[in-house]
Write an enzyme that holds these catalytic residues in place. Structure first.
Site, mmCIF file in Angstrom:
data_model
loop_
_atom_site.group_PDB
_atom_site.id
_atom_site.type_symbol
_atom_site.label_atom_id
_atom_site.label_comp_id
_atom_site.label_asym_id
_atom_site.label_seq_id
_atom_site.Cartn_x
_atom_site.Cartn_y
_atom_site.Cartn_z
ATOM 1 N N LYS A 177 29.380 47.472 34.636
ATOM 2 C CA LYS A 177 29.582 47.835 36.043
ATOM 3 C C LYS A 177 31.048 48.229 36.191
ATOM 4 C CE LYS A 177 30.789 46.816 40.214
ATOM 5 N NZ LYS A 177 31.745 47.817 40.746
ATOM 6 N N GLU A 225 39.521 37.872 32.894
ATOM 7 C CA GLU A 225 40.947 38.199 32.725
ATOM 8 C C GLU A 225 41.412 38.807 34.038
ATOM 9 O OE1 GLU A 225 42.664 37.070 30.385
ATOM 10 O OE2 GLU A 225 40.971 36.402 29.171
ATOM 11 N N CYS A 230 48.113 44.978 34.906
ATOM 12 C CA CYS A 230 48.095 43.517 35.057
ATOM 13 C C CYS A 230 49.329 42.903 34.410
ATOM 14 C CB CYS A 230 46.834 42.955 34.435
ATOM 15 S SG CYS A 230 46.587 43.522 32.747
ATOM 16 N N GLU A 249 50.704 39.052 43.444
ATOM 17 C CA GLU A 249 50.597 40.297 42.678
ATOM 18 C C GLU A 249 50.593 41.474 43.658
ATOM 19 O OE1 GLU A 249 46.837 41.371 40.751
ATOM 20 O OE2 GLU A 249 47.978 41.778 38.930
#
Ligand code: NAD
Length: 483
Positions: free
Chosen positions: A175, A250, A284, A384
């Site tokens: 997906k 992750e 990331c 973040e």
């Protein structure tokens, strides 16, 4: 009429039963539609999982070298279309041409690497406690796996999940993220052309709630490998754990680079600039906190501002230093954090605004931002941002710098810039991060070593890439044989 991409289920390209689609736009020029995708339903997902379950035992019984041959061929086919794939990636995600070419090459290399690993799969043999006995282990595929991927590395991440999954004899349903699904479709075109048997790998596009959640919760799925935000990953981990599925998530990062006085400040600035503003800060592993020793703090801030103002922004196809954000929502989020930082009392030294429209049109661009006078407990130092925003934080000595670096919920990648070996070793030993680097940017990973985070950056169950990438996708059976 934009190119219409269908789902790939049981070896066929098919439309969603919903009859609905969604469009993906070019972030450098939102008036251009890059592709039209299926807004799939849970029924489409169920059909894909059924196909994957049906194909699983036959694929698991296919000898490893033969499975590897299909992966190898798929990688070669991607290599043959590297130029067009690179352009597609630029137009879809906004990366610069150089960044996109590097990512496509990464996917090619990953397929070649796991093609070889499919031959090497095996267990260990130990000395049994008794005569006429064998004691050994076998590595078996997990079964059918769900792979949920983000938009920021839209070909490398699907590749680094799919290739080890298939090498180990699993079947899969992928997906992809709705902001950038085209490159996953390109991967599936290569796998299809390479002769992957029907049902072994399937792709279903659509929203996280319509397709992602049911995939994570599906009774017939044996494992879920997710990459994305910590918020979504946490819910995926919870729903997968409900029926004891194997799960690997992750997730986000808030990666520090510590700069010590022995460092060459210009080199430190190059390292931070590449780590913070490369891929428009949408990695990331992007550096978002520069923790700088007070002795070189002022010099560093001045040079960092100079670096940031020199960053050339523009459409990725023209290969500038930095492309746009992937979407209007991501741009808005970055602009909001720039406001938050100012409200919190940090000094915005440069950037953080949309560039003049004449230069970049309606594209989702933002000038790289440098904040000084940042306290580590400010939101811009803890959350973040996923944009080109660097917070510079002052530290009085190495101990304080290390403490600040670790004082965050995330733990993905971290680096130190120093000429002092003792400091470098202490940093590697004590930093709470899955990737520790010395005199290097926090971004940039080698494909043949493990990758994953500590703390809220990862479920920390398994690592991806390298040999470790196979662990998630295999179960170990221990055999006691008395002959
Ligand atoms: P996201 O969490 O919004 O989405 C990731 C994927 O999950 C997408 O396919 C999305 O459609 C799907 N999804 C959304 N809601 C879902 C739900 N309720 N159930 C199941 N699936 C759902 O992340 P994103 O915006 O696509 O990607 C950016 C994030 O990914 C950043 O936080 C970044 O740090 C992280 N990331 C981490 C790594 C890593 O290896 N640690 C690598 C790349 C990106």
């Amino acid at each position: 009429m934009p190119t219409v991409y269908e789902n790939y289920v049981n070896g066929e390209w098919i439309a969603s039963e919903s009859g609905e689609t969604f469009d993906v736009e070019n972030p450098a020029d939102p008036s251009e539609t890059v592709g039209r995708f299926q807004a799939s339903t849970v029924d489409d997902l169920d059909a894909a999982v059924d196909a994957a379950v049906d194909a699983q035992s036959e694929w698991a019984d296919t000898p490893g070298p033969n499975r590897g041959d299909v992966l190898k061929r798929a990688g070669e086919l991607l290599a043959e279309r590297k130029e067009s794939a690179t352009e597609t990636l630029v137009r879809e995600e906004g990366k610069t041409r150089a960044e996109a070419a590097g990512e496509v090459q990464r996917a090619i290399d990953i397929f070649a690497y796991y093609a070889q690993k499919a031959r090497d799969l095996g267990g260990i043999s130990k000395s049994p406690s008794g005569r006429n006995k064998d004691l050994y282990t076998k590595r078996e595929p997990l079964g059918t796996v769900g792979l949920i991927t983000p938009w920021n590395y839209p070909v490398a991440i699907p590749a680094w999940k799919l290739a080890p999954a298939l090498a180990a004899g699993n079947t899969a349903v992928v997906k992809p993220a709705s902001a950038a699904p085209t490159m996953t479709a390109v991967l599936f075109e290569c796998l299809d052309e390479a002769g992957l048997p029907a049902g072994v790998a399937n792709m279903v596009t659509g929203s996280g709630s319509e397709v992602g959640t049911p995939l994570a919760e599906h009774d017939d799925v044996d494992g879920v490998s997710f990459t994305g935000s910590t918020a979504v990953g946490t819910s995926v981990a919870r729903s997968a754990a409900d029926d004891l599925k194997r799960v690997q998530c992750e997730m986000g990062g808030k990666n520090p680079t510590v700069v010590m006085p022995s460092a060459d400040v210009d080199e430190a600035v190059e390292i931070l600039g590449a780590g913070a503003f490369g891929t428009t800060g949408q990695s990331c592993t992007a550096a978002s906190r520069a923790i700088v020793h007070e002795e070189v703090y002022d010099e560093f801030v001045e040079a960092m501002v100079e670096y940031a103002t020199d960053v050339e922004i523009g459409p990725g196809l023209e290969n500038p230093d930095m492309g746009p954000h992937v979407s209007a929502a991501e741009l808005e989020s970055t602009l909001e954090y720039v406001e938050i930082g100012q409200e919190e009392g940090a000094t915005l030294e440069t950037g953080g605004e949309r560039p003049a429209e004449s230069a970049t049109g309606d594209g989702y661009y933002v000038e790289p931002a440098v904040f000084s006078d940042v306290d580590n407990d400010m939101r811009i130092a803890q959350e973040e941002i996923f944009g080109p925003v660097l917070s510079v934080i002052e530290a009085s000595d190495f101990e304080e710098a290390l403490e600040l670096a670790n004082d965050v919920d995330y733990g993905l990648s971290a680096s130190v810039v120093t000429q002092d070996l003792t400091e470098a070793d202490a940093f590697v030993d004590r930093i709470e991060a899955g990737v520790a680097k010395v005199n290097e940017k926090t971004t940039g990973l080698e494909l043949h070593v493990p990758f994953g985070g500590y703390k809220n950056s990862s479920t920390n169950t398994y690592r991806e890439q390298g040999d470790a990438g196979l662990d998630f996708f295999t179960s170990t059976k221990t055999v006691y044989r008395n002959y």
